[in-house]
Scaffold this active site. Structure first.
Site, PDB file in Angstrom:
ATOM      1  N   ASP A 105      55.133  89.105 -47.643  1.00 40.74           N
ATOM      2  CA  ASP A 105      56.115  88.054 -47.378  1.00 40.74           C
ATOM      3  C   ASP A 105      57.466  88.751 -47.216  1.00 40.74           C
ATOM      4  OD1 ASP A 105      58.113  86.096 -47.581  1.00 40.74           O
ATOM      5  OD2 ASP A 105      56.934  84.840 -48.936  1.00 40.74           O
ATOM      6  N   LYS A 163      64.377  79.926 -43.724  1.00 39.11           N
ATOM      7  CA  LYS A 163      65.430  80.766 -44.288  1.00 39.11           C
ATOM      8  C   LYS A 163      66.197  81.459 -43.148  1.00 39.11           C
ATOM      9  CE  LYS A 163      63.518  79.241 -48.036  1.00 39.11           C
ATOM     10  NZ  LYS A 163      62.565  79.997 -48.830  1.00 39.11           N
ATOM     11  N   ARG A 192      48.184  69.810 -32.447  1.00 44.79           N
ATOM     12  CA  ARG A 192      47.841  70.546 -33.683  1.00 44.79           C
ATOM     13  C   ARG A 192      47.140  71.868 -33.351  1.00 44.79           C
ATOM     14  NH1 ARG A 192      43.485  69.652 -36.360  1.00 44.79           N
ATOM     15  NH2 ARG A 192      43.388  67.400 -36.027  1.00 44.79           N
ATOM     16  N   TYR A 203      57.770  84.001 -54.689  1.00 47.05           N
ATOM     17  CA  TYR A 203      58.237  82.637 -54.436  1.00 47.05           C
ATOM     18  C   TYR A 203      57.538  81.649 -55.381  1.00 47.05           C
ATOM     19  CZ  TYR A 203      59.510  78.384 -52.098  1.00 47.05           C
ATOM     20  OH  TYR A 203      59.998  77.144 -51.838  1.00 47.05           O
TER      21      TYR A 203
HETATM   22  C1  LIG Z   1      61.276  79.732 -49.229  1.00 46.16           C
HETATM   23  C2  LIG Z   1      60.269  80.785 -49.362  1.00 46.16           C
HETATM   24  C3  LIG Z   1      58.915  80.537 -49.112  1.00 46.16           C
HETATM   25  C4  LIG Z   1      58.387  79.160 -48.790  1.00 46.16           C
HETATM   26  O1  LIG Z   1      58.892  78.681 -47.598  1.00 46.16           O
HETATM   27  P1  LIG Z   1      58.962  77.099 -47.254  1.00 46.16           P
HETATM   28  O2  LIG Z   1      59.396  77.111 -45.831  1.00 46.16           O
HETATM   29  O3  LIG Z   1      59.939  76.487 -48.213  1.00 46.16           O
HETATM   30  O4  LIG Z   1      57.596  76.548 -47.472  1.00 46.16           O
HETATM   31  C5  LIG Z   1      58.034  81.593 -49.196  1.00 46.16           C
HETATM   32  N1  LIG Z   1      58.445  82.825 -49.543  1.00 46.16           N
HETATM   33  C6  LIG Z   1      59.736  83.104 -49.797  1.00 46.16           C
HETATM   34  C7  LIG Z   1      60.128  84.485 -50.175  1.00 46.16           C
HETATM   35  C8  LIG Z   1      60.691  82.092 -49.726  1.00 46.16           C
HETATM   36  O5  LIG Z   1      61.967  82.368 -50.020  1.00 46.16           O
END
Ligand SMILES: *Cc1c(COP(=O)(O)O)cnc(C)c1O
Length: 404
Positions: free
Chosen positions: A188, A213, A63, A116
């Site tokens: 992000d 993604k 961790r 998101y």
């Molecule tokens: C999917 C997504 C997240 C969250 O990611 P997870 O891996 O599902 O927790 C955050 N920001 C954006 C823009 C996303 O598309």
């Protein structure tokens, strides 16, 4: 044999293949090992508290840090041109650690009013319950961001292009606003990816990706990352990353690393396919509106050209009676999966109904915020994440499914 170990100077494809990885020193294995061990045999002077953890310490507990996860972190730092990176079990794990690190009771944060869903919902209720004040702002409106600042603003949080409506935010302009007031800027960049935009070079302090993604890219591993300066991330690692427990599994780190090897190549095909599908949808009689940063019809196409080297693979479109069309697509599509998520090699489509989202996820404070949403999303959008299939096949699939 002496080898390049940093890869900061090489091209992006070489970085994606090699950065962070080295042949295994014991076996000479060319591919990275997966170290699944949760604990490590240590010497007797080893710290028992994470407070005592130093960079380049021996491995102690997974961790706290793990060799396979570390390889992924190095690769991501090189690709994003960041000093360092911390990987997490998911994108939301990364975002949570960032919020808990930067904000305490009495602080204020400015957050994109469209972002998101889980982040939007978390900042509607959970974070304000901790006596952290949140102001939701349309971050494409620089004056609105400026006006939202307070003396105790510690964080501006933006997503560009934002999920799900593909509205863009000018990162360099927001960085100037944030730093003028002593706040940190977090971006992000999941939709843009490092193939398109390097937010740190535009002045952001933190970059976040959902590795689930495009970076992982194959729809088989959740993961997240925060990138930035060592001075910011070293305390973040100790204070929240390790303690909140959102650590990435070494197995997922390995899968994501394997995915990243082809990331720059995939992004080129995502963009090429998305442009073809977007252009085809734009002339379809049933399609009212297509939004894609790479199309001249995107309201912020000039900013897209300035800020994105690759327009990525996500587009949205609007039709009459979207809910009924969604049911038809879910039933009739043969190649494209009707599913949430995005950035996978498979094409994914999902309908987002404005009325539903306004009840669950997006709480607009002003009429201007609602009208900005409506300008991009109308009463609902299909979000299509264009995959790596042949564009011609995707078009045939959409064609047959859109027919009555
Ligand atoms: C999917 C997504 C997240 C969250 O990611 P997870 O891996 O599902 O927790 C955050 N920001 C954006 C823009 C996303 O598309």
């Amino acid at each position: 044999m002496s080898r390049i170990t940093s890869f900061q100077q090489t091209g992006e494809q070489t970085q994606a293949v090699h950065a962070g990885e080295n042949p295994d020193p014991v076996t000479n294995a060319s591919s990275p090992n997966i170290v699944m061990s949760t604990t490590y045999v240590v010497d007797a002077d080893t710290t028992f508290s994470v407070e005592g953890l130093e960079e380049n310490d021996q491995w102690i507990y997974t961790r706290w840090g793990n060799p396979t996860v570390h390889q992924l972190e190095e690769k991501l730092a090189v690709l994003e041109e960041a000093e360092t990176a911390i990987a997490f079990a998911s994108g939301m794990g990364a975002i949570t650690a960032l919020f808990f690190h930067l904000l305490k009771a009495g602080d204020h944060a400015v957050v994109s009013d469209v972002a998101y869903a889980a982040l939007s919902e978390m900042t509607n209720e959970l974070i304000p319950n901790l006596h952290v004040e949140i102001t939701k702002v349309d971050t494409s409106d620089l004056e609105a961001v400026q006006a939202a600042l307070k003396p105790h603003t510690k964080l501006i949080y933006v997503e560009t292009p934002c999920n799900p409506i593909l509205r863009l935010t000018d990162i360099a302009a927001i960085a100037t606003i944030a730093h003028g007031t002593g706040a940190k800027l977090a971006v992000d960049s999941t939709f843009a990816t490092p193939a398109a935009t390097k937010p740190l070079s535009l002045g952001a302090d933190f970059v976040i990706h959902s590795l689930t993604k495009y970076l992982g890219g194959h729809g088989d591993a959740l993961g997240g990352v925060i990138l930035g300066k060592k001075a910011d991330l070293t305390p973040l690692r100790k204070k929240t990353a390790i303690r909140l427990g959102g650590s990435l599994s070494p197995f997922n780190a390995w899968l994501i690393m394997r995915g990243i090897a082809t990331f720059p190549i995939r992004m080129r095909v995502h963009q090429e396919n998305a442009l073809k599908v977007a252009a085809w949808l734009e002339q379809h009689p049933k399609v009212k509106r297509v939004i894609y940063p790479g199309l001249p019809s995107h309201p912020q196409h000039e900013l897209a050209k300035r800020q994105m080297k690759n327009f990525s693979g996500i587009l949205t479109f609007q039709v009459e009676d979207g809910q009924a069309v969604a049911r038809r697509l879910a039933e009739k599509l043969q190649i494209i999966h009707y599913a949430v998520s995005l950035g996978h090699h498979r094409s994914l489509i999902f309908y987002l109904h404005t009325e539903d989202l306004l009840q669950t996820t997006f709480k607009f404070a002003t009429p201007a915020q609602l009208s900005s949403w409506s300008a991009f999303a109308g009463d609902g959008i299909f979000r299509l994440s264009v995959g790596l299939e042949d564009a011609a096949d995707l078009i045939i699939d959409l064609q047959q499914a859109l027919e009555d």
